[in-house]
Design a protein around this motif. Sequence first.
Motif, mmCIF file in Angstrom:
data_model
loop_
_atom_site.group_PDB
_atom_site.id
_atom_site.type_symbol
_atom_site.label_atom_id
_atom_site.label_comp_id
_atom_site.label_asym_id
_atom_site.label_seq_id
_atom_site.Cartn_x
_atom_site.Cartn_y
_atom_site.Cartn_z
ATOM 1 N N GLY A 284 8.515 25.901 -15.865
ATOM 2 C CA GLY A 284 7.206 25.272 -15.828
ATOM 3 C C GLY A 284 6.120 26.312 -15.970
ATOM 4 O O GLY A 284 6.371 27.517 -15.893
ATOM 5 N N SER A 285 4.908 25.856 -16.165
ATOM 6 C CA SER A 285 3.773 26.764 -16.331
ATOM 7 C C SER A 285 3.328 27.326 -14.983
ATOM 8 O O SER A 285 3.726 26.840 -13.918
ATOM 9 N N ARG A 286 2.452 28.310 -15.045
ATOM 10 C CA ARG A 286 1.899 28.865 -13.805
ATOM 11 C C ARG A 286 1.054 27.814 -13.081
ATOM 12 O O ARG A 286 1.058 27.745 -11.851
ATOM 13 N N LYS A 287 0.344 26.992 -13.833
ATOM 14 C CA LYS A 287 -0.450 25.928 -13.199
ATOM 15 C C LYS A 287 0.452 24.953 -12.466
ATOM 16 O O LYS A 287 0.152 24.534 -11.339
ATOM 17 N N HIS A 288 1.559 24.577 -13.106
ATOM 18 C CA HIS A 288 2.485 23.668 -12.441
ATOM 19 C C HIS A 288 3.081 24.311 -11.190
ATOM 20 O O HIS A 288 3.346 23.615 -10.200
ATOM 21 N N MET A 289 3.301 25.618 -11.213
ATOM 22 C CA MET A 289 3.818 26.298 -10.024
ATOM 23 C C MET A 289 2.835 26.161 -8.869
ATOM 24 O O MET A 289 3.211 25.803 -7.740
ATOM 25 N N VAL A 290 1.565 26.434 -9.136
ATOM 26 C CA VAL A 290 0.544 26.344 -8.079
ATOM 27 C C VAL A 290 0.423 24.911 -7.577
ATOM 28 O O VAL A 290 0.398 24.658 -6.362
#
Length: 335
Positions: A284-290
């Motif tokens: 997943g993307s970094r945004k999805h991680m956050v």
Amino acid sequence: MKIKAYGIKQKGGKAEPFYYERNVGDNEVSVKVLYCAIARGDIQFISDDWGDTKFPLVPGHEILGIVEEIGSSVTTLSVGDQVGVGYQQAACFECEFCKAGNEQFCTQQKVIGVHCYGGLAEHIVVDHRFAFKLPPALHPAKSVPLLSSGLTVYSAIMHAQLLPNSVVGVSGAGGLGQLAIQFLNKMGHQAYAFSHSPEKKEMINQLGAEFILSSTPDDLSALNQKFDFIISTLNVAYDLDAFLKMLKPQGKFCVVASPLQKQPISIGLLYDYAQRSIYGNYVGSRKHMVDMLDFAAKHHIGSAVNVMPFSEMNKAIEKVRTGEINIRLVLENQE
């Protein structure tokens, strides 16, 4: 700096002390590892199932630790921050995918097991943009599997763009499946979980899903056109056609794991009086991680874990390899 790690020198080998040099760059941080999960994916890297493992291998792609040193250009993290690190460690941040916020598709990305060393070590050095500050509400050990398994299923679910109160299914109730069930339940969907293990029924119910015994074909056929979305977390062969038939005409089937052998499919099930779709999801993307970490903290989502000390790492690896343990295994660095 010299990093003490535990490497596997050849396919199927044992973990043993391994040292390597790694300086902290301007955009990097050094993290003291507190916890490192051993997942099924690590076993597949050790066995070189995909044919791209780089030996010596330092496994461990779900890592929690404390920032001990920061590069000169790092402003978002400080020494002492508790952070999580997942499978991806770097990206170019210049390609079309990175600019669109999809760093996980960067052709120059670096990932554990293929390009760089993992978390079965005293320290790990990563690009600070792939070290994620953990919300205080998360339980340290129970949150470790969120950093790869959690990100993968959360990103897959987000891509489905489900309508409120959708009817959803999770195939497989292992590490990935258990987190998918929790996310879907807390998002307000009607969740069901397919498993061939009756003994998992109570656990599945507690996580927020109805149990469906997947080893009885007659029961599955009775569910045809019931589901808006099904996510498969299985890494063993299964009847893909049976699951496609269970989708509504515009249902979506997502794959986040797969058996090594090819899976047969009746293509007509996608378009015969239907507009069904199949898609895969890679981390997943970094945004999805956050977003995922915040959602998990808000809704108290985590994994049931068995914590063992680093000193028993080879015993732990064997437990996961043989399937002796049916909850996530997390190693604790006690030094």
